[in-house]
Design an enzyme around this catalytic site. Structure first.
Site, PDB file in Angstrom:
ATOM      1  CD  GLU A 173      -0.308  -4.223   7.993  1.00 24.04           C
ATOM      2  OE1 GLU A 173       0.573  -4.885   8.567  1.00 24.04           O
ATOM      3  OE2 GLU A 173      -0.109  -3.063   7.566  1.00 24.04           O
ATOM      4  CG  ASP A 216       1.896  -0.767   5.194  1.00 23.30           C
ATOM      5  OD1 ASP A 216       2.145  -1.884   5.671  1.00 23.30           O
ATOM      6  OD2 ASP A 216       2.392   0.295   5.632  1.00 23.30           O
TER       7      ASP A 216
END
Length: 588
Positions: free
Chosen positions: A305, A243
């Site tokens: 990401e 993330d």
């Protein structure tokens, strides 16, 4: 480096671009994730096994048969660790446990074992940039300036409120005569600096104030986070989605980010994150992380990401020696600036993706963005357009990432009243920013009570009212449903070697209405997609010989034997290959 080539066909009107692929020997040794289909699961919304209105790990396990039948290769589960749920799990309070609302470690182990029995890999979301402010590390760090974890987070004394150069934005946040040290903003609004009286200092938070940034310049922090990764690798997980990976480091001199014209949806000045994002030190961390992950058997994978403006920037995330991320997300086709439903847009975006030296990972949907069926829809042909998007996702030379509900056409159910919003950014940003609840509503399994998601009278977010028609059970019984179209394309992706490994050759590049490309191989497969609401002719020069239909959204093309006289119906997709027994000369 991009390799251009031009082939002149009989009509002298089709340009062709192809990118070299590994030979058969190299392909035989390819890791499992190359060409795989990944499926993102938001655990709160996938399956509620205990009737409390919130999805859980056992709810995922109960639906693994569906995922196996769909043809999913791997699932990515968004954070299910203990958390205060300020950001619904992305504020982690313990990296080595399961939040009780989702189950137990025993439940997770059972999920992992069952998935592996069904030949489905399991990836976890790893949030490396920040923790929850309730994590014991931060509680200790915030207590004083001289405790063992005092420098595990990014702290600063701030500057005098009347110092030269202090901006009006900084002056909104005065504490004991001090203001934040620079103009950095939280992604979710306001200053990225939060005052803590006990330390008489500010801490930095790229995201919510309850998500303090870790100090990755402290090597002990890296050791602790790598230990968390090893905890799950030791349990057998197959990899991680990382993330907000670009945000690990900030400029140590805390230079102001350049200001851009206008304000954002939170009413704050627009900034370019030159000093607070995408610093080069993150690549050193990724190389060390990749080496650690590769020390485990089974081709464990790192997905990033990575929202980048160009594929040239995306290329950096693979590493110069291909020693960083195996699969940084290519968001250009699905989320890129200017993305629209047109053959020209997707041709350009896919051609760019094929420049990547490495395996592309194409993404159209996730938990942070309006669903693609709405973004690319026109209000009248949304389902037909969604079938075209599915074809782009599943027939391109790339690994593919989809999101729960996308294969059945779940739509975005954005709250219409501020009182109904659960996502904090929607509460603070209303009405310009309505939050991300709309793309996180419960999975729609059946036309029955609560769409088969839960037995609870009230679920954590309301089920989308369209569930009686948009659900797995109903669509499985409809041969022409979006779900059965996904199933058909995924099956072809596995059965046709060209669709799994073949290079892409773009045809008829001047056509503004139709996108055509060929996946090369001993039995090449051609994909033609009409992005318009009118029938479009296909030149026989694309495939001069006899063809055999593999899949099509247009029933009239199911038995087409050649391109002679063929018109591609509105929003139609046609997947075909050379016929096993070519027609005799002159045969239409």
């Amino acid at each position: 480096m991009k390799l251009f080539c031009r082939i002149i066909l009989a009509a002298a009107m089709f340009s062709t671009c192809a990118w070299a692929q590994p030979g058969p020997a190299a392909q035989a040794q390819q890791p499992w994730w190359k060409g795989a289909l990944f499926y993102e699961i938001y655990p709160r919304s996938f399956g509620d096994s205990n009737g409390d209105g919130v999805g859980d790990l056992n709810g995922i396990t109960q639906h693994l048969d569906h995922l196996q039948q769909l043809g999913v290769d791997a699932i990515w589960i968004t954070p299910m660790y203990p958390s205060p749920q300020v950001d619904f799990g992305y504020d982690i309070a313990d990296y080595q446990a399961i939040d009780p609302q989702y189950g137990t470690l025993a439940d997770f182990d059972r999920l992992l074992s069952t998935a592996h029995q069904k030949h489905i890999k399991v990836l976890l979301d790893m949030v490396l940039n920040h923790t929850s402010d309730k994590h014991p590390w931060f509680v200790a760090s915030a207590a004083s300036r001289n405790n063992p974890k005092a420098d595990w987070y990014v702290w600063n004394d701030g500057v005098d409120a009347h110092a030269p150069g202090v901006t009006p934005f900084q002056q909104r946040y005065v504490h004991d005569g001090k203001v934040p040290p620079n103009n950095w903003e939280s992604v979710f609004g306001g200053s990225a600096w939060q005052w803590v009286p006990a330390r008489h200092q500010f801490y930095y938070h790229r995201f919510y104030a309850q998500q303090p940034d870790l100090n990755w310049r402290n090597p002990v922090v890296e050791q602790a986070m790598f230990a968390a990764i090893r905890f799950w690798l030791d349990r057998g997980v197959d990899g991680f989605r990382l993330d907000a990976i670009s945000t690990l480091f900030e400029d140590p001199k805390l230079h102001d980010d350049p200001q851009l014209p206008g304000t954002n949806d939170q009413g704050d000045p627009n900034l370019r994150s030159q000093y607070s994002d995408n610093l080069p030190e993150v690549h050193d961390v990724l190389r060390r992380m990749r080496a650690m992950v590769q020390s485990y058997p089974g081709d464990r994978v790192l997905i990033g990401e990575t929202y980048t403006p160009t594929v040239a920037e995306l290329q950096k995330w693979y590493g110069r020696q291909h020693d960083e991320l195996q699969l940084p997300m290519d968001t250009q086709p699905g989320f890129g600036d200017g993305a629209n439903f047109s053959a020209s847009w997707f041709r350009r975006a896919l051609q760019d993706s094929q420049q990547i030296q490495g395996e592309p990972l194409i993404v159209f949907d996730n938990h942070d963005n309006t669903r693609s069926i709405d973004r690319f829809g026109d209000g009248q042909h949304n389902l037909a357009r969604a079938k075209v998007i599915a074809a782009v996702l599943l027939t391109t030379r790339a690994s593919a990432l989809t999101y729960y509900g996308a294969p059945i056409g779940m739509t975005t159910a954005t709250p219409t009243r501020k009182d109904d919003v659960r996502d904090p950014i929607g509460i603070t940003g209303w009405p310009k920013e309505k939050g991300r609840d709309g793309e996180r509503t419960p999975m729609q399994w059946t036309p029955g009570f609560q769409a088969g998601f839960s037995s609870a009278k009230t679920t954590w977010l309301p089920v989308n009212p369209n569930y009686p028609d948009v659900n797995v059970q109903t669509e499985l019984a409809q041969p022409d449903s979006l779900l059965n179209w996904y199933r058909q394309l995924i099956a072809l992706r596995k059965s046709e070697p060209a669709l799994h490994d073949g290079a892409m050759q773009f045809l008829d590049n001047g056509n503004a209405k139709v996108l055509v490309f060929r996946r090369q191989g001993p039995e090449p497969v051609t994909v033609a997609m009409n992005f318009s609401d009118a029938g479009q002719p296909l030149s026989a020069a694309i495939a001069p010989g006899a063809v055999s239909t593999l899949a099509s959204t247009a029933p009239e093309l199911a038995h087409a034997s050649s391109l002679h006289g063929v018109s591609l119906p509105p929003y139609a997709v046609w997947v075909f290959k050379p016929a096993a027994h070519p027609a005799a000369p002159g045969t239409p």
